[in-house]
Design an enzyme around this catalytic site. Structure first.
Site, PDB file in Angstrom:
ATOM      1  N   ARG A 130       9.295  15.080  -9.971  1.00  0.00           N
ATOM      2  CA  ARG A 130      10.069  15.676 -10.656  1.00  0.00           C
ATOM      3  C   ARG A 130      10.950  14.791 -12.440  1.00  0.00           C
ATOM      4  O   ARG A 130      10.926  14.839 -12.416  1.00  0.00           O
ATOM      5  CB  ARG A 130      11.159  16.612 -10.059  1.00  0.00           C
ATOM      6  N   ASP A 133      -7.680  14.936   4.533  1.00  0.00           N
ATOM      7  CA  ASP A 133      -7.940  15.121   5.181  1.00  0.00           C
ATOM      8  C   ASP A 133      -7.119  16.184   5.666  1.00  0.00           C
ATOM      9  O   ASP A 133      -6.608  17.641   6.545  1.00  0.00           O
ATOM     10  CB  ASP A 133      -6.253  14.120   5.601  1.00  0.00           C
ATOM     11  N   HIS A 187      -6.911  16.947   9.173  1.00  0.00           N
ATOM     12  CA  HIS A 187      -5.427  16.997   9.157  1.00  0.00           C
ATOM     13  C   HIS A 187      -5.039  16.066  10.234  1.00  0.00           C
ATOM     14  O   HIS A 187      -4.239  16.480  11.249  1.00  0.00           O
ATOM     15  CB  HIS A 187      -5.461  18.179   9.557  1.00  0.00           C
ATOM     16  N   ILE A 215      -3.481  13.390   0.952  1.00  0.00           N
ATOM     17  CA  ILE A 215      -2.687  13.031   2.768  1.00  0.00           C
ATOM     18  C   ILE A 215      -1.378  14.302   3.122  1.00  0.00           C
ATOM     19  O   ILE A 215      -0.797  14.634   3.850  1.00  0.00           O
ATOM     20  CB  ILE A 215      -2.510  12.044   3.098  1.00  0.00           C
ATOM     21  N   ARG A 233      -1.041  18.661   1.303  1.00  0.00           N
ATOM     22  CA  ARG A 233      -0.952  19.546   1.844  1.00  0.00           C
ATOM     23  C   ARG A 233      -2.393  20.544   1.149  1.00  0.00           C
ATOM     24  O   ARG A 233      -2.200  20.237  -0.690  1.00  0.00           O
ATOM     25  CB  ARG A 233       0.300  20.300   0.931  1.00  0.00           C
ATOM     26  N   GLU A 247      -7.452  25.836   6.066  1.00  0.00           N
ATOM     27  CA  GLU A 247      -8.104  24.952   7.323  1.00  0.00           C
ATOM     28  C   GLU A 247      -7.475  26.008   8.211  1.00  0.00           C
ATOM     29  O   GLU A 247      -6.087  27.108   8.367  1.00  0.00           O
ATOM     30  CB  GLU A 247      -6.744  24.301   7.534  1.00  0.00           C
ATOM     31  N   LEU A 257       6.516  10.332  -4.430  1.00  0.00           N
ATOM     32  CA  LEU A 257       7.053   9.016  -3.887  1.00  0.00           C
ATOM     33  C   LEU A 257       7.893   9.127  -3.465  1.00  0.00           C
ATOM     34  O   LEU A 257       8.865   8.935  -3.988  1.00  0.00           O
ATOM     35  CB  LEU A 257       7.464   7.900  -5.381  1.00  0.00           C
ATOM     36  N   GLY A 258       8.534   9.432  -2.163  1.00  0.00           N
ATOM     37  CA  GLY A 258       8.888  10.240  -1.548  1.00  0.00           C
ATOM     38  C   GLY A 258       9.383   8.973  -0.415  1.00  0.00           C
ATOM     39  O   GLY A 258       8.199   7.911  -0.733  1.00  0.00           O
ATOM     40  N   ARG A 259       9.265   9.468   0.977  1.00  0.00           N
ATOM     41  CA  ARG A 259       8.907   8.837   1.983  1.00  0.00           C
ATOM     42  C   ARG A 259       7.907   7.301   2.004  1.00  0.00           C
ATOM     43  O   ARG A 259       6.937   6.956   2.256  1.00  0.00           O
ATOM     44  CB  ARG A 259       9.624   8.662   3.013  1.00  0.00           C
ATOM     45  N   ILE A 260       6.484   7.999   2.145  1.00  0.00           N
ATOM     46  CA  ILE A 260       5.396   8.217   2.272  1.00  0.00           C
ATOM     47  C   ILE A 260       4.624   7.770   1.085  1.00  0.00           C
ATOM     48  O   ILE A 260       3.753   7.118   1.544  1.00  0.00           O
ATOM     49  CB  ILE A 260       4.667   9.725   2.891  1.00  0.00           C
TER      50      ILE A 260
END
Length: 319
Positions: free
Chosen positions: A182, A263, A286, A237, A239, A268, A159-162
């Site tokens: 965490r 994505d 991606h 979305i 890694r 990759e 639950l960061g910015r994205i």
């Protein structure tokens, strides 16, 4: 009076993800194009003794070997939000600043997560193939039913910015929302799950929005997928390394997971044939941040980080 010379920088790889990025860098700096060198490290030792800044991307990163081949290096400015491909430990050991391009891509990445959620749940990509291949109308009711999105349970890993932007969009779909980090946050209205397995067992949708790197490698493993269960839908979305891709393929093939929207992938641009053959997977190359608006904003932020470094010795968005 002769015009002032532009500062020299090392550029590790081409900025090919935007039509404006490379011209912007070329207009303000003199890049040493490391990807064009047959022996990059030897070229650095020969050419970059006094160069103090690197521009790179989340795809190309920056290795310890490159950092140690540049004795004057003081800043690495990366185009992209992820920095797991940059040797942060080596940068810190050598007193090198590292910057990325956060915030400017948050909304587009969150939008892509939602696109994948809806596409995976409502079989949109499969339906597109069904129509294009001429199957519609051959047998009435032959296309399988999808699953509702609104009102379901949305679990978010990271639950960061994205992740927060994804959660806010979930409120508009009347979803119940929980997350796992965490550490719990006391500045958001959503419930905290104290383990990823507990979050997966509760959720209808599990969206991966955490950082990559060694600390999150295969965090989503067979046990987590089993907890998400045969009615669960997984979206990634962040890694590809966060998910055990082999376990994911087995879960999708064996009906232990309903569907997935991806994505990003472990290796990759190679995508396993098994994933490409499955109808219950939506695949993207991606492109979560790949809009004209976002890529231009990312290019501007890389430029501003470089300019700030050369003018003040600091960067605007340090990692």
């Amino acid at each position: 009076m002769a015009p002032a010379s532009k500062p020299r920088i090392v550029q590790i790889g081409p900025l090919s993800g935007s039509p404006v990025a490379q011209p912007l860098i070329d207009a303000h700096f003199e890049p040493f194009r490391l990807w064009e060198e047959a022996d990059p490290i030897a070229a650095l030792r020969r050419e970059a003794g006094s160069i103090t800044a690197i521009v790179t991307t989340a795809n190309y990163g920056c290795t310890r070997q490159i950092i140690e081949a540049m004795p004057a290096l003081k800043a690495i400015c990366s185009w992209g939000v992820g920095y797991d491909s940059i040797d942060i430990a080596a940068a810190r050991e050598h007193g090198v600043l590292v910057s990325n391009t956060p915030d400017v891509l948050t909304d587009c990445v969150a939008d892509t997560a939602w696109g994948l959620m809806i596409a995976a749940s409502r079989r949109i990509a499969q339906g597109d193939r069904f129509v294009r291949e001429g199957h519609w109308g051959q047998v009435h009711g032959s296309f399988p039913l999808g699953n509702r999105v609104s009102g379901k349970k949305l679990g978010i890993l990271g639950l960061g910015r994205i992740g927060e932007a994804i959660a806010r969009r979930g409120q508009g779909f009347d979803m119940e929302i929980r997350y796992h980090n965490r550490h719990a946050r006391n500045d958001v209205p959503w419930a905290y799950a104290d383990s990823l397995t507990a979050l997966a067992a509760w959720a209808d949708f599990l969206v991966i929005a955490t950082v990559g790197g060694a600390g999150t490698h295969h965090l989503v493993n067979a046990s987590v997928l089993e907890a998400l269960g045969p009615d669960g839908i997984l979206v990634n979305i962040s890694r590809g390394s966060v998910i055990d891709e082999t376990a994911l393929i087995q879960a999708l093939q064996q009906g232990k997971l309903r569907s997935a929207g991806l994505d990003v992938f472990e290796h990759e641009p190679q995508v396993p044939a098994a994933l490409r053959s499955l109808d219950n997977v939506v695949l993207l190359p991606h492109i979560a941040s790949a809009t004209h608006e976002t890529r231009a904003a990312m290019a501007e932020l890389v430029l501003h980080n470089l300019q700030a470094f050369f003018e003040t010795g600091k960067v605007l968005t340090p990692v």
